[in-house]
Motif scaffolding. Structure first.
Motif, PDB file in Angstrom:
ATOM      1  N   HIS A  58      39.544   1.203   3.105  1.00  9.57           N
ATOM      2  CA  HIS A  58      40.269  -0.069   3.136  1.00  9.57           C
ATOM      3  C   HIS A  58      41.138  -0.232   1.893  1.00  9.57           C
ATOM      4  N   ILE A  59      40.617   0.144   0.731  1.00  5.54           N
ATOM      5  CA  ILE A  59      41.386   0.057  -0.508  1.00  5.54           C
ATOM      6  C   ILE A  59      42.594   0.985  -0.451  1.00  5.54           C
ATOM      7  N   ASP A  60      42.390   2.214   0.034  1.00 10.55           N
ATOM      8  CA  ASP A  60      43.497   3.158   0.159  1.00 10.55           C
ATOM      9  C   ASP A  60      44.553   2.638   1.135  1.00 10.55           C
ATOM     10  N   ASP A  61      44.113   2.009   2.222  1.00  8.68           N
ATOM     11  CA  ASP A  61      45.062   1.450   3.186  1.00  8.68           C
ATOM     12  C   ASP A  61      45.880   0.322   2.563  1.00  8.68           C
ATOM     13  N   LEU A  62      45.227  -0.533   1.794  1.00 13.96           N
ATOM     14  CA  LEU A  62      45.945  -1.615   1.116  1.00 13.96           C
ATOM     15  C   LEU A  62      46.967  -1.065   0.127  1.00 13.96           C
ATOM     16  N   ASN A  63      46.553  -0.054  -0.634  1.00 18.22           N
ATOM     17  CA  ASN A  63      47.457   0.527  -1.624  1.00 18.22           C
ATOM     18  C   ASN A  63      48.648   1.198  -0.936  1.00 18.22           C
ATOM     19  N   ARG A  64      48.406   1.879   0.186  1.00 21.76           N
ATOM     20  CA  ARG A  64      49.497   2.523   0.918  1.00 21.76           C
ATOM     21  C   ARG A  64      50.459   1.484   1.489  1.00 21.76           C
ATOM     22  N   LEU A  65      49.913   0.360   1.969  1.00 18.44           N
ATOM     23  CA  LEU A  65      50.764  -0.708   2.498  1.00 18.44           C
ATOM     24  C   LEU A  65      51.644  -1.301   1.397  1.00 18.44           C
TER      25      LEU A  65
END
Length: 253
Positions: free
Chosen positions: A97-104
């Motif tokens: 989830h953290i990686d997805d937020l950072n990618r967004l």
């Protein structure tokens, strides 16, 4: 104290204060992280990129430390083993989830570079990156035969989006089944479908749930003038689900 001694004492105090200030300045300057691109830290764009990097690292660190502790913790108790497995699963989901937020967040800063792209090359590279993940999950990857149409777009962003679509489908597919991709020219663009047999309706329905990863993928596709739609599970003995992706051959700038 004579006048000469007083002057000497004042000069010594001034030198001491000046030296301490110089040390503090040098320490604070050394503590500032230097942008990897060598840009001035006073540049707002450089500061924004640096903060995103620091934010991603700080948010990941607690979960990464927890997973490291779980790897060191060995136990023979079945109850403890089950509990540790649950904790590890929560930590891994939190990291994703953290990686997805950072990618967004990084997508909002990305400067898109539209170029002519060979769809077959783009798809082959994405399949290669998820090959090990598919083998561990017992999923067969089936690529469409023949020459695929060329499209226009940002190769890096489209490659990352395709990799995420394939990875999410692998996670929801039933063990021992195949993940089939089909691609063809369609209405001035290229249509790509990723179809699999879901493990269950709940797992397949997770593909359509809103989240930062899906939002990022939809933003990338929208920047290419395309469309990304999760396919709802079809009822029956061989219920299927997946993704439908349509991209323009010549995306608007």
């Amino acid at each position: 104290m004579t006048a000469r001694q007083l002057r000497v004492a004042l000069v010594a105090a001034a030198l001491c204060l000046g030296g301490s200030r110089l040390v503090r300045r040098s320490r604070s300057a050394a503590a500032l992280p230097v942008p990897a691109s060598g840009r001035d830290v006073r540049d707002p764009a450089a500061v924004h990129d640096m903060l995103l990097h620091v934010l991603g690292h700080d948010l990941r660190q607690p979960n990464a430390s927890l997973l490291a502790w779980l790897a060191l913790r060995q136990t023979r108790s079945q109850a403890d083993a089950a509990l540790l497995a649950q904790v590890g699963g929560h930590a891994r989901r939190s990291l994703r989830h953290i990686d997805d937020l950072n990618r967004l967040l990084r997508e909002t800063r990305h400067a898109y570079r539209m170029r002519r792209i060979a769809m077959e090359t783009l798809l082959d590279e994405a399949l290669d990156r998820v090959w090990s993940e598919a083998c561990e999950a017992g999923i067969r990857l089936e690529r469409p035969a023949g020459r695929l149409p060329r499209i226009g777009g940002d190769a890096a962003m489209l490659a990352a989006t395709l990799e995420w679509l394939l990875s999410s489908a692998i996670g929801a597919a039933a063990h021992g089944t195949a993940l089939r991709t089909a691609c063809r020219g369609h209405a001035g663009g290229a249509a790509l479908s990723i179809v699999f047999q879901p493990a269950d309706d709940t797992g397949a329905a997770q593909l359509a749930r809103p989240g930062p990863a899906l939002l990022c993928a939809q933003r990338v596709v929208a920047r290419h003038g395309g469309l990304l739609v999760p396919l709802q599970p079809m009822q029956g003995e061989a219920a299927q689900a997946g993704w439908y992706l349509w991209l323009r051959r010549r995306p608007r700038p």
